[in-house]
Write a protein that holds these residues in place. Structure first.
Motif, short mmCIF file in Angstrom:
data_model
loop_
_atom_site.label_atom_id
_atom_site.label_comp_id
_atom_site.label_asym_id
_atom_site.label_seq_id
_atom_site.Cartn_x
_atom_site.Cartn_y
_atom_site.Cartn_z
N VAL A 94 0.88 -1.17 0.00
CA VAL A 94 0.00 0.00 0.00
C VAL A 94 0.91 1.21 0.00
O VAL A 94 1.78 1.34 0.86
CB VAL A 94 -0.92 0.03 1.24
CG1 VAL A 94 -1.83 1.25 1.16
CG2 VAL A 94 -1.74 -1.24 1.33
N ASN A 95 0.72 2.10 -1.00
CA ASN A 95 1.55 3.30 -1.02
C ASN A 95 0.67 4.55 -0.94
O ASN A 95 -0.56 4.47 -0.96
CB ASN A 95 2.45 3.34 -2.26
CG ASN A 95 1.66 3.21 -3.55
OD1 ASN A 95 0.48 3.53 -3.60
ND2 ASN A 95 2.32 2.71 -4.59
N THR A 155 -2.17 6.13 -4.20
CA THR A 155 -3.03 5.00 -4.54
C THR A 155 -3.76 5.28 -5.85
O THR A 155 -4.44 6.30 -5.99
CB THR A 155 -4.06 4.75 -3.42
OG1 THR A 155 -3.36 4.45 -2.22
CG2 THR A 155 -4.96 3.60 -3.78
N SER A 156 -3.61 4.37 -6.79
CA SER A 156 -4.28 4.49 -8.08
C SER A 156 -5.21 3.31 -8.26
O SER A 156 -4.82 2.16 -8.09
CB SER A 156 -3.24 4.52 -9.21
OG SER A 156 -3.87 4.57 -10.47
N ARG A 168 -9.67 6.26 -1.43
CA ARG A 168 -8.83 5.41 -2.29
C ARG A 168 -7.87 4.58 -1.45
O ARG A 168 -7.65 3.40 -1.73
CB ARG A 168 -8.06 6.28 -3.29
CG ARG A 168 -8.90 6.85 -4.40
CD ARG A 168 -8.05 7.30 -5.58
NE ARG A 168 -7.06 8.29 -5.20
CZ ARG A 168 -7.29 9.61 -5.21
NH1 ARG A 168 -8.49 10.07 -5.56
NH2 ARG A 168 -6.35 10.46 -4.88
N GLN A 169 -7.31 5.19 -0.42
CA GLN A 169 -6.34 4.48 0.39
C GLN A 169 -7.00 3.35 1.17
O GLN A 169 -6.43 2.28 1.34
CB GLN A 169 -5.63 5.44 1.34
CG GLN A 169 -4.18 5.05 1.59
CD GLN A 169 -3.31 6.25 1.87
OE1 GLN A 169 -3.78 7.30 2.25
NE2 GLN A 169 -2.00 6.11 1.70
N ALA A 203 -7.40 0.54 -1.17
CA ALA A 203 -6.10 -0.12 -1.37
C ALA A 203 -5.76 -1.02 -0.19
O ALA A 203 -5.22 -2.12 -0.36
CB ALA A 203 -5.01 0.93 -1.58
N ALA A 249 1.11 4.22 4.07
CA ALA A 249 -0.16 3.55 3.86
C ALA A 249 -1.35 4.30 4.42
O ALA A 249 -2.48 4.09 3.99
CB ALA A 249 -0.10 2.14 4.47
#
Length: 638
Positions: free
Chosen positions: A461-462, A465-466, A529-530, A533, A550
């Motif tokens: 997880v970065n 997030t895409s 979004r995160q 993810a 994250a």
């Protein structure tokens, strides 16, 4: 009843020809070759037998048309010399043969040629190119896409596949028509009066001269136009992809100027192309007029001297008119052919690149029974356009024990995210063999295992997030394609994403998990979004976990709730965590401080504070949980 039967038969016939070619073949041999002919053949091989059949049928159709002209000339002679009373008795069978050619043979040949061309080739052929090119582009490295416009790459995949079909089919059609019609005309006219061949020979010489003058120029302009079109499309797509930034800075005029600059470059190639088109049209019309006048003059003179019949004159004029119309078509087809060749050549330069990151031949799948990670004498630097490398690591050593939770800390550019990307093999280490060091997972060099198996065993997880422009369910299930609905809902709950998912509705009225999230997930906030993810990684449940900021997009309340789930997720896993807020990783087993590509400190939170080094300075200077200034008082961030 008869109509329904005919419809059923036609349906089965169409389906038979439509399925003669598999538009989604298996890999045809890795990276497409760099040579133009070899590149085209690479994508043509699955349909090559049908292309040859198409050419044979086209040749038979062309020969039948030439034969029809011959019959028409004979008919004129029959009508001129026969008496009406005995005409059908003398020529009836010949007329029946002519009728069979026109009413039976030509339609059947046309039907078969159309089925092979339209049902078997035209749809499947470019799809083979798109499918194989897309599969190859998915294997390109992360660095490749960082240097390219996504719109430019996708356009080249789509356009190149279509241009390959047009190049091959046009070339085969041209060869067939030129050979059959021109040779047929020479034989028919030459057998009646050899002098009638002279205008055709002279016309052919002039036609070749026109092609030698105009076609190379059209080819050059077309190649420049293909590149200009790709640049123009890339700039437009870049604007649309970053529309929020454009509106945020209220700078649409700059974007208009940016796009217009590319459009003007494209229009410059269009104007040059159209000037050539005008010159080509006028020159070809003049040549064809000379052909028609000279053939008519010689034919009339020969008739006057009683050397040829009226039928021969009719055939000569008809064939010349046919060649005249075909010459326009052929020349523009040749010009279009070179335009398509230019498009293929332009696409080749992008598609036929070897992936920078490749699996070793016969690479096995990675097995992770324990989860130990070792970075041994690691050397790495990002290559720059000038060929130099920006060195990030120079001999870094780090071992993470199975199940150990390690936090990475350092200033911006210290190499924390790079280390995570190297672990995922988004980039390869420097040099060959052991020159650039090694990264091992449970004793297995990651360069020697398949990339797919490596990334399957690592959950990440970065902060950027895409999401895919698909449903939320599809995005979450990306972590585990075979996951049940219950498992998805549980991951959503644990990621605290259930608080907003039920309220989502897209333009098509799809709700909740069925709602689509827009390109890169733009319909969701950064925090939403995160959380999606995180749910995806929870569902993946990989033995190695990488958390790169994250929870950076979450508010404090949601972050505190998710931290509990992340700690649960970490149980039994090897973890590498990177965070701006040192408080979020202070409780990990070990903290590793990286500075200028080297490990400068390592230990627990309390040990590093007691050491009173860089970590302690960063901890003291945090404001609101973020790193503020370094030990010299200079502003910085992790």
């Amino acid at each position: 009843m008869l109509r329904s039967r005919l419809r059923l038969v036609s349906h089965h016939v169409f389906r038979y020809f439509e399925h003669l070619v598999n538009p989604y073949p298996q890999d045809l041999g890795g990276t497409p070759p760099r040579g133009l002919f070899a590149f085209i053949l690479h994508f043509t091989r699955p349909v090559l037998p049908l292309l040859l059949l198409m050419s044979l049928l086209t040749a038979l159709l062309s020969a039948a048309e030439v034969l029809f002209f011959h019959y028409m000339g004979q008919l004129v002679d029959w009508l001129a010399g026969a008496e009406r009373a005995g005409f059908f008795a003398e020529y009836g069978w010949r007329l029946a043969g002519m009728a069979a050619l026109v009413m039976v043979l030509l339609p059947l040949l046309t039907l078969l040629q159309a089925l092979v061309t339209h049902q078997s080739i035209f749809g499947n052929y470019p799809m083979i190119g798109r499918w194989l090119a897309h599969r190859h582009m998915l294997g390109q490295s992360l660095a490749f896409y960082q240097d390219e416009f996504a719109g430019r790459v996708s356009q080249k995949v789509m356009q190149t596949a279509l241009a390959i079909r047009e190049t091959v089919t046009k070339l085969m059609d041209l060869m067939v028509y030129v050979v059959v019609y021109f040779v047929g005309a020479m034989v028919l006219l030459g057998s009646a009066e050899p002098w009638l061949m002279l205008p055709l020979v002279a016309w052919l010489a002039g036609y070749i001269a026109i092609m030698r003058v105009f076609v190379p120029r059209l080819r050059r302009v077309s190649m420049e136009q293909a590149d200009a079109r790709a640049v123009m499309t890339g700039r437009i797509v870049d604007s649309y992809s970053n529309i929020q930034t454009i509106k945020l800075f209220a700078d649409t005029r700059r974007e208009e100027a940016y796009a217009r600059d590319a459009m003007e470059g494209f229009m410059g190639t269009v104007h040059r192309q159209m000037r050539l088109a005008t010159g080509l049209t006028v020159t070809l019309t003049l040549l064809n007029s000379l052909l028609l006048a000279s053939v008519a003059a010689i034919a009339i003179g020969a008739w006057y001297l009683e050397a040829v019949s009226l039928g021969t004159i009719a055939v000569a004029i008809a064939l010349v008119m046919r060649i005249r119309f075909m010459s326009d078509w052929i020349l523009w087809e040749v010009a279009s052919l070179f335009e398509n060749i230019g498009t293929v050549q332009d696409g080749l330069n992008t598609i036929a690149r070897e992936p920078a990151i490749q699996d070793a031949p016969g690479a096995p799948a990675l097995a992770v029974p324990r989860g130990e990670i070792r970075f041994e004498a690691m050397r790495f630097g990002y290559e720059r356009p000038d060929g130099q490398a920006k060195r990030v690591f120079d001999g870094l050593d780090l071992t993470i024990a199975p199940g150990e939770k390690v936090g990475l800390i350092g200033r911006s550019g210290a190499g924390k995210s790079t280390l995570a990307n190297l672990l995922l093999r988004f980039y390869d280490l420097e040099g060959g063999d052991l020159e650039g060091g090694r990264i091992l997972i449970d004793g297995q060099d990651i360069a020697g295992v398949t990339q797919e198996s490596l990334r399957r065993h690592i959950g990440m997880v970065n902060q950027d997030t895409s999401l895919l422009h698909r449903s939320l369910r599809d995005n979450i299930r990306y972590g585990s394609p075979e996951a049940s609905e219950e498992a998805i809902l549980e991951a959503v709950r644990r990621a605290h994403a259930d608080t907003f998912i039920d309220d989502l509705v897209d333009l098509q009225g799809r709700r909740g998990l069925d709602a689509h999230v827009g390109e890169r997930g733009v319909k969701l906030s950064g925090g939403q979004r995160q959380r999606i993810a995180i749910a995806r990684v929870l569902l993946k449940n990989a033995p190695i976990l990488v958390l790169d900021e994250a929870t950076s997009a979450l508010d404090s309340e949601v972050e505190a709730a998710i931290q509990e789930q992340l700690y649960t997720l970490m149980e039994g896993k090897t973890v590498i965590a990177i965070a701006h807020r040192l408080s979020t990783i202070a409780m990990l087993d070990r903290l590793v401080v990286i500075d200028e590509g080297q490990i400068v400190e390592s230990g627990t939170h309390q040990e590093l504070l007691a050491r009173d080094g860089l970590y302690a300075a960063l901890w003291r200077r945090q404001s609101g949980g973020f790193i503020g200034v370094d030990v010299e008082g200079e502003a910085e961030s992790v």
